[in-house]
Design an enzyme around this catalytic site. Structure first.
Site, PDB file in Angstrom:
ATOM      1  CE1 TYR A  10       1.037  -6.690   1.744  1.00  0.00           C
ATOM      2  CE2 TYR A  10      -0.494  -4.698   1.568  1.00  0.00           C
ATOM      3  CZ  TYR A  10       0.132  -5.485   2.277  1.00  0.00           C
ATOM      4  OH  TYR A  10       0.050  -5.508   3.515  1.00  0.00           O
ATOM      5  N   GLY A  32       2.998  -8.417  -6.733  1.00  0.00           N
ATOM      6  CA  GLY A  32       4.201  -9.425  -7.140  1.00  0.00           C
ATOM      7  C   GLY A  32       4.929  -9.928  -5.890  1.00  0.00           C
ATOM      8  CG  HIS A  33       6.198  -9.954  -1.297  1.00  0.00           C
ATOM      9  ND1 HIS A  33       5.461 -10.283  -0.201  1.00  0.00           N
ATOM     10  CD2 HIS A  33       7.540 -10.104  -1.317  1.00  0.00           C
ATOM     11  CE1 HIS A  33       6.494 -10.564   0.768  1.00  0.00           C
ATOM     12  NE2 HIS A  33       7.708 -10.355   0.009  1.00  0.00           N
ATOM     13  CG  PHE A  34       4.695 -14.424  -1.390  1.00  0.00           C
ATOM     14  CD1 PHE A  34       5.518 -15.636  -1.811  1.00  0.00           C
ATOM     15  CD2 PHE A  34       5.252 -13.626  -0.428  1.00  0.00           C
ATOM     16  CE1 PHE A  34       6.458 -15.829  -1.112  1.00  0.00           C
ATOM     17  CE2 PHE A  34       6.332 -13.905   0.093  1.00  0.00           C
ATOM     18  CZ  PHE A  34       6.966 -15.129   0.070  1.00  0.00           C
ATOM     19  CB  ILE A  68       2.510 -11.979   2.985  1.00  0.00           C
ATOM     20  CG1 ILE A  68       3.642 -12.344   2.472  1.00  0.00           C
ATOM     21  CG2 ILE A  68       1.591 -12.974   3.026  1.00  0.00           C
ATOM     22  CD1 ILE A  68       4.460 -13.377   3.328  1.00  0.00           C
TER      23      ILE A  68
END
Length: 148
Positions: free
Chosen positions: A43, A45-47, A52
């Site tokens: 999670y 750095g993922h958006f 998400i």
């Protein structure tokens, strides 16, 4: 072989184990669940500011339940973690809804075929509201580990 024993035989550990429980299993299908924790490594750095679960992780969760756990069960005691390995050989997934941190998902897989230690399954993932998140096909196989 009981449901908990199957999970213990998986060749995965945290942070790459995406199976909390096997709800039901027989020679035709498996149903299992996993809750994505708030602090999962992927999670970060993922958006930014709206994490998400990556599709590759959803695919891995479906493969661990629908192919690895199911395959261990179908081998009927022939699985030996020290001697055998599991590999996903192909997947074809469609994604319909995002999965957020703290969400519990349920994976249902139905056997297409199992022969010569190769397993192909239809898989579907549902969120806690029983809404389809993703579905597709996963295939995999077991192999003898190299002793060298």
């Amino acid at each position: 072989m009981n449901k908990e024993n199957i999970i213990q035989k998986l060749p995965y550990t945290k942070p790459f184990l995406f199976v909390d429980e096997i709800i039901e299993i027989d020679d035709i299908h498996i149903k299992g669940a996993y809750t994505f924790l708030q602090d999962e490594y992927f999670y970060k750095g993922h958006f930014k500011d709206n994490p998400i679960t990556p599709g590759v992780i959803l695919t891995e969760c479906m493969a661990q339940i629908g192919m690895a756990c199911f395959g261990i069960y179908l081998l009927k005691g022939e699985w030996n973690q020290a001697k055998n390995g599991i590999a996903i050989t192909s997947s074809d997934m469609n994604f319909y809804k995002p999965v957020y941190p703290t969400e519990k998902v349920v994976v249902i897989a139905e056997k297409e075929y199992f022969r010569f230690n190769k397993l192909k399954c239809k898989v579907a993932m549902y969120n806690s509201e029983d809404i389809l998140v993703a579905k597709g096909i996963v295939s995999g196989m077991t192999f003898m580990k190299n002793d060298e």
